[in-house]
Design an enzyme around this catalytic site. Structure first.
Site, PDB file in Angstrom:
ATOM      1  N   GLU A  41      11.449   7.045  -8.588  1.00  0.00           N
ATOM      2  CA  GLU A  41      10.785   8.141  -8.143  1.00  0.00           C
ATOM      3  C   GLU A  41       9.295   8.374  -8.827  1.00  0.00           C
ATOM      4  O   GLU A  41       9.336   8.138 -10.104  1.00  0.00           O
ATOM      5  CB  GLU A  41      11.619   9.449  -8.598  1.00  0.00           C
ATOM      6  N   ARG A 272      24.344   1.506 -15.065  1.00  0.00           N
ATOM      7  CA  ARG A 272      23.503   1.906 -15.732  1.00  0.00           C
ATOM      8  C   ARG A 272      23.179   1.410 -17.294  1.00  0.00           C
ATOM      9  O   ARG A 272      24.035   1.216 -17.889  1.00  0.00           O
ATOM     10  CB  ARG A 272      23.116   3.467 -15.608  1.00  0.00           C
ATOM     11  N   LYS A 282      15.011  11.154 -18.220  1.00  0.00           N
ATOM     12  CA  LYS A 282      13.694  11.713 -18.130  1.00  0.00           C
ATOM     13  C   LYS A 282      13.597  12.894 -18.928  1.00  0.00           C
ATOM     14  O   LYS A 282      12.534  13.219 -19.550  1.00  0.00           O
ATOM     15  CB  LYS A 282      13.470  11.773 -16.529  1.00  0.00           C
TER      16      LYS A 282
HETATM   17  P1  ATP Z   1      16.523   9.329 -14.944  1.00  0.00           P
HETATM   18  O1  ATP Z   1      17.764   8.848 -15.186  1.00  0.00           O
HETATM   19  O2  ATP Z   1      15.588   9.037 -16.127  1.00  0.00           O
HETATM   20  O3  ATP Z   1      16.309  10.535 -14.172  1.00  0.00           O
HETATM   21  P2  ATP Z   1      16.323   8.075 -12.463  1.00  0.00           P
HETATM   22  O4  ATP Z   1      17.406   7.179 -11.987  1.00  0.00           O
HETATM   23  O5  ATP Z   1      16.005   9.105 -11.635  1.00  0.00           O
HETATM   24  O6  ATP Z   1      16.142   8.062 -14.002  1.00  0.00           O
HETATM   25  P3  ATP Z   1      14.493   6.478 -10.747  1.00  0.00           P
HETATM   26  O7  ATP Z   1      12.975   6.617 -10.662  1.00  0.00           O
HETATM   27  O8  ATP Z   1      15.037   7.195  -9.639  1.00  0.00           O
HETATM   28  O9  ATP Z   1      14.908   7.225 -12.041  1.00  0.00           O
HETATM   29  O10 ATP Z   1      14.871   5.025 -10.779  1.00  0.00           O
HETATM   30  C1  ATP Z   1      14.515   4.033 -10.166  1.00  0.00           C
HETATM   31  C2  ATP Z   1      15.742   2.860 -10.097  1.00  0.00           C
HETATM   32  O11 ATP Z   1      15.859   2.586 -11.316  1.00  0.00           O
HETATM   33  C3  ATP Z   1      16.903   3.271  -9.536  1.00  0.00           C
HETATM   34  O12 ATP Z   1      17.219   2.548  -8.568  1.00  0.00           O
HETATM   35  C4  ATP Z   1      17.754   3.835 -10.909  1.00  0.00           C
HETATM   36  O13 ATP Z   1      19.087   3.497 -10.309  1.00  0.00           O
HETATM   37  C5  ATP Z   1      17.270   2.682 -11.616  1.00  0.00           C
HETATM   38  N1  ATP Z   1      17.760   3.082 -13.031  1.00  0.00           N
HETATM   39  C6  ATP Z   1      17.186   4.061 -13.874  1.00  0.00           C
HETATM   40  N2  ATP Z   1      17.657   4.353 -14.806  1.00  0.00           N
HETATM   41  C7  ATP Z   1      18.486   3.215 -14.932  1.00  0.00           C
HETATM   42  C8  ATP Z   1      19.259   2.614 -16.131  1.00  0.00           C
HETATM   43  N3  ATP Z   1      19.396   3.185 -17.191  1.00  0.00           N
HETATM   44  N4  ATP Z   1      19.610   1.390 -16.136  1.00  0.00           N
HETATM   45  C9  ATP Z   1      19.641   0.705 -14.864  1.00  0.00           C
HETATM   46  N5  ATP Z   1      18.818   1.199 -13.950  1.00  0.00           N
HETATM   47  C10 ATP Z   1      18.348   2.314 -13.813  1.00  0.00           C
HETATM   48 MG    MG Z   2      17.025   8.499  -9.793  1.00  0.00          MG
END
Ligand code: ATP
Ligand code: MG
Length: 607
Positions: A41, A272, A282
């Site tokens: 995102e 994760r 975030k």
């Molecule tokens: P946040 O937890 O900070 O809100 P998010 O999942 O909303 O992170 P995205 O921009 O949607 O952030 O993430 C893009 C990709 O990165 C997604 O496929 C998500 O599953 C992966 N991702 C995000 N955080 C992690 C993590 N801690 N470990 C592994 N993959 C991750």
């Molecule tokens: Mg996400």
């Protein structure tokens, strides 16, 4: 066009995703294609958790001759920005990956998503619900109670089509209606209880402007985007496991109607990354920046990729880390020591050695002529003669580290103390006479005499052995520099947790895997795993995560290019700061110490 495949320094080990892909290739499930995607995102900077996902998606595609798409999941116009898109692209490139021509946006599909929604309405599989959010929540039921229908569930297809068109045309304010799928209100899986797929948002979008005022929701958009791009393996984090039945339901319906092509993509979930001594949500990262607990997104204490880069991390070290932690299906905490070790391993073989004195006091060689200067020769790398050598000016007055002198040395101390001998690395053996003190009893200079027959590199010089070996710089040629000594951002493994798991074990630097203590919460859309905390994580900040030293460095370091990385002998790995370093004002950041000394004497401890 295949995804770029940077060299990873360890042989890939098997994991469940590799096995699935190998099996699908063998069975020719997708005709031999492997297409993955990384779907961020554009609403924040990427962090080390995202790096795990990037390495996994791009890495699996590359090693199977496939492609990995970069897709911006830009369905929420309220939080998104082009500035974030650029930083995300930079981060992926910096890590060494390339999406080639496969750059997409979920917003590319708004038209088709809208048409597909009309299809669902026409098939009796979607309806406009005009309940207020409270009502909707109330009717949704709980884990133990089924959901109940809202009074709008029985609207006719015509009325639904008309209302949905008018929603799109901007006739209604935000929140007046949502479009919901008509699936199963009694499902034990709450995600299947008629999930909302469209909502009204009178907010311009950074790419589509004010063309749209209805926006599709994540669960609906993501699976369709995957199918339209003919993704084969859609990898996401574990909290989406309960969303998989919805993922499958949506694309299966559309494929059944001939609107999507088979074979359909399949979603696989992996754990994760949670890293000790840091936070990754975030919300918390934004709070750290906005609350000025750090200096910005690229503060070297931050787990963001821009922060890690400024700290001195290499893409190679991060890829090595991603490979080493592997993928699993269970929540896990990885010790940050593992990440630090990956950087040590990478820089140990590559970084040239230099001398810096971080806490200087003067050493005066009483029997060395004041007007004499010699050049001592130091190798740039102890195991790599091909990296060359450099000369270090030697003179009567030198800077040495304050803690290399002890008036009353503890047992096992082999450095300078009255009567003791040490080798000045690449130079002579000196014998300590004692120290000169000021009126307040502070050491102002240590005195010694040198033995002219012991100069390193001259025949016979190494014959006499001494236990201590210390570094130094000649006072007259040393250059002053600001050295920023960075350490872990938090003083406990799991910031914000009331009880810390296995504190001793987490210090081992090995792959300490600490099982999650958190409940398996039902996650709403994008709520990150480490959101649930019992105390204020800000109380766990490490006040000593940055110390600044007024140091002396070798003359050659003044002209170091920005972002050049070195080992400062006996101190650790350092990088010339990407922004502040300048020949007129050298600035170096400590990326990591030479050894994992966390929790040992002298480093921060839990209060
Ligand atoms: P946040 O937890 O900070 O809100 P998010 O999942 O909303 O992170 P995205 O921009 O949607 O952030 O993430 C893009 C990709 O990165 C997604 O496929 C998500 O599953 C992966 N991702 C995000 N955080 C992690 C993590 N801690 N470990 C592994 N993959 C991750
Ligand atoms: Mg996400």
């Amino acid at each position: 066009m295949t995804a770029a495949a940077p060299q990873t320094e360890t042989a890939p080990s098997s994991n469940f995703l590799r096995q699935i892909i190998a099996e699908d290739l063998r069975a020719r499930k997708y005709g031999g294609r492997v297409v993955t995607r990384f779907p961020p995102e554009p609403n924040g900077y990427l962090h080390i958790g995202h790096a795990k996902s990037i390495c996994l998606n791009f890495g699996l595609a590359a090693e199977n001759g496939g492609v990995c798409h970069l897709r911006f999941d830009d369905t929420n116009p309220v939080k998104e920005d082009v500035e974030y898109e650029e930083s995300i692209k930079d981060a992926v490139h910096w890590l060494g990956y390339d999406w080639g021509p496969h750059l997409y946006h979920a917003s590319d599909y708004f038209e088709r998503l809208y048409e597909f929604a009309r299809h669902f309405i026409k098939a009796g599989l979607a309806y406009v619900d005009s309940s207020n959010p409270e009502e909707m929540r109330r009717l949704r039921g709980t884990l133990t109670e089924p959901g109940r229908p809202s009074i709008y569930r029985e609207r006719s297809i015509e009325e639904n089509l008309d209302l949905f068109r008018r929603m799109k045309e901007g006739e209604f304010p935000d929140g007046a209606h949502v479009l919901r799928l008509n699936i199963d209100l009694a499902s034990p899986n709450i995600n299947l209880r008629d999930p909302a797929i469209y909502r009204i948002r009178h907010t311009p979008h950074h790419r589509t402007g004010d063309k749209w005022c209805v926006y599709p929701l994540y669960d609906y958009t993501h699976c369709i985007s995957d199918a339209l791009e003919r993704i084969t393996h859609s990898l996401c984090t574990l909290e989406f496991q309960d969303h998989r039945p919805l993922y499958d339901w949506v694309i299966e319906q559309l494929a059944e109607a001939g609107l999507l092509q088979r074979p359909l993509p399949h979603q696989y979930e992996f754990a994760r990354l949670n890293l000790t001594y840091t936070v990754m949500s975030k919300r918390k990262l934004i709070e750290l920046v906005e609350g000025k607990y750090v200096d910005g997104w690229d503060d070297p204490r931050m787990p963001t990729l821009v922060g890690l880069r400024r700290r001195g991390y290499t893409p190679e070290a991060i890829r090595l880390f991603a490979e080493r932690i592997g993928v699993s299906k269970a929540h896990q905490w990885i010790d940050i020591g593992m990440l630090e070790d990956c950087l040590r391993e990478d820089l140990n073989v590559r970084a040239e050695r230099r001398i810096a004195v971080l806490d200087p006091i003067k050493l005066v060689i009483d029997n060395y002529p004041a007007d004499r200067e010699e050049e001592c020769i130091a190798p740039n790398h102890p195991q790599k003669p091909e990296l060359g050598r450099r000369s270090l000016p030697f003179a009567r007055e030198l800077w040495i580290e304050r803690d290399d002198y002890e008036e009353a040395p503890p047992k096992g101390y082999f450095r300078l103390s009255p009567g003791a001998e040490v080798r000045l690395r690449y130079g002579y053996i000196v014998k300590c006479l004692g120290a000169e003190r000021d009126v307040e009893d502070n050491v102002v200079a240590v005195h010694c005499t040198y033995d002219p027959d012991t100069r390193s590199g001259t025949p016979g010089a190494e014959r006499r052995k001494v236990k201590g070996n210390i570094h130094w710089l000649a006072v007259r040629s040393a250059q002053s520099a600001e050295v920023r000594l960075y350490d872990r951002l938090f003083i406990v493994p799991q910031p914000g947790r009331a009880t810390q798991p296995n504190e001793a074990g987490a210090n081992s630097g090995g792959p300490a895997r600490v099982a999650s203590t958190g409940p398996d919460t039902i996650f709403d859309d994008h709520v990150p795993f480490d959101e649930a905390t019992e105390r204020n994580y800000l109380d766990d900040l490490n006040p000593e995560a940055r110390k600044t030293a007024k140091a002396y460095v070798e003359p050659a370091l003044v002209s170091a290019p920005r972002e050049a990385r070195y080992q400062f002998e006996r101190h650790g790995y350092f990088i010339a700061d990407a922004i502040d370093h300048d020949p007129s004002r050298p600035v170096f950041n400590r990326a990591v110490t030479l050894r994992d000394s966390w929790g040992k004497e002298g480093s921060a401890k839990r209060p």
